[in-house]
Design a protein around this motif. Structure first.
Motif, PDB file in Angstrom:
ATOM      1  N   ARG A  12       0.842  -1.190   0.000  1.00  0.00           N
ATOM      2  CA  ARG A  12       0.000   0.000   0.000  1.00  0.00           C
ATOM      3  C   ARG A  12       0.880   1.243   0.000  1.00  0.00           C
ATOM      4  N   ALA A  13       0.586   2.159  -0.909  1.00  0.00           N
ATOM      5  CA  ALA A  13       1.341   3.405  -0.986  1.00  0.00           C
ATOM      6  C   ALA A  13       0.931   4.312   0.167  1.00  0.00           C
ATOM      7  N   LYS A  14       1.906   4.876   0.865  1.00  0.00           N
ATOM      8  CA  LYS A  14       1.631   5.785   1.977  1.00  0.00           C
ATOM      9  C   LYS A  14       1.567   7.232   1.509  1.00  0.00           C
ATOM     10  N   ARG A  15       2.106   7.488   0.321  1.00  0.00           N
ATOM     11  CA  ARG A  15       2.095   8.837  -0.250  1.00  0.00           C
ATOM     12  C   ARG A  15       2.089   8.697  -1.757  1.00  0.00           C
ATOM     13  N   LEU A  16       1.916   9.797  -2.459  1.00  0.00           N
ATOM     14  CA  LEU A  16       1.929   9.765  -3.911  1.00  0.00           C
ATOM     15  C   LEU A  16       3.301   9.301  -4.398  1.00  0.00           C
ATOM     16  N   LEU A  17       3.317   8.324  -5.277  1.00  0.00           N
ATOM     17  CA  LEU A  17       4.568   7.789  -5.810  1.00  0.00           C
ATOM     18  C   LEU A  17       4.613   7.964  -7.317  1.00  0.00           C
ATOM     19  N   GLY A  42      -2.721   5.403  -0.510  1.00  0.00           N
ATOM     20  CA  GLY A  42      -3.808   4.487  -0.176  1.00  0.00           C
ATOM     21  C   GLY A  42      -4.049   3.409  -1.215  1.00  0.00           C
ATOM     22  N   GLU A  43      -3.565   3.587  -2.443  1.00  0.00           N
ATOM     23  CA  GLU A  43      -3.732   2.556  -3.453  1.00  0.00           C
ATOM     24  C   GLU A  43      -2.726   1.437  -3.223  1.00  0.00           C
ATOM     25  N   ARG A  44      -3.092   0.244  -3.673  1.00  0.00           N
ATOM     26  CA  ARG A  44      -2.198  -0.904  -3.543  1.00  0.00           C
ATOM     27  C   ARG A  44      -1.554  -1.193  -4.888  1.00  0.00           C
ATOM     28  N   TYR A  45      -0.332  -1.757  -4.827  1.00  0.00           N
ATOM     29  CA  TYR A  45       0.385  -2.087  -6.048  1.00  0.00           C
ATOM     30  C   TYR A  45       1.236  -3.322  -5.821  1.00  0.00           C
TER      31      TYR A  45
END
Length: 85
Positions: A12-17, A42-45
């Motif tokens: 899960r991204a904690k900030r914009l990547l 918040g998005e998962r990758y």
């Protein structure tokens, strides 16, 4: 479960990547995306053999194609080439 080292668990991204390249689980495999991808907080990758899959906030998924490279690094400690051999 797929044993392909290019497939990783969901993160899960904690900030914009902004992602242009990402390391898979195997320390030598690197995914280089054909075009950079943005991952919102918040998005998962996860990495997959075909590229990078992003799970969006609504549950849909998008895949960004890429190529895998194998990179080997020799590490040193304070510049001493004998350390790490």
């Amino acid at each position: 479960m797929d044993s392909d080292p290019r497939r990783t668990d969901w993160r899960r991204a904690k900030r914009l990547l902004l992602v242009e390249e990402i390391r898979g689980d195997d320390r030598c495999h690197w995914l280089v995306l054909r075009e950079p991808a943005f991952i919102q907080a918040g998005e998962r990758y996860r990495t997959e053999p075909s590229g990078l899959t992003i799970e969006l906030g609504d549950g849909s998924r998008t895949t960004h194609e890429g190529i895998w490279e194998t990179r080997f690094y020799r590490w040193t400690l304070n510049g001493d080439p004998e350390v790490g051999r």
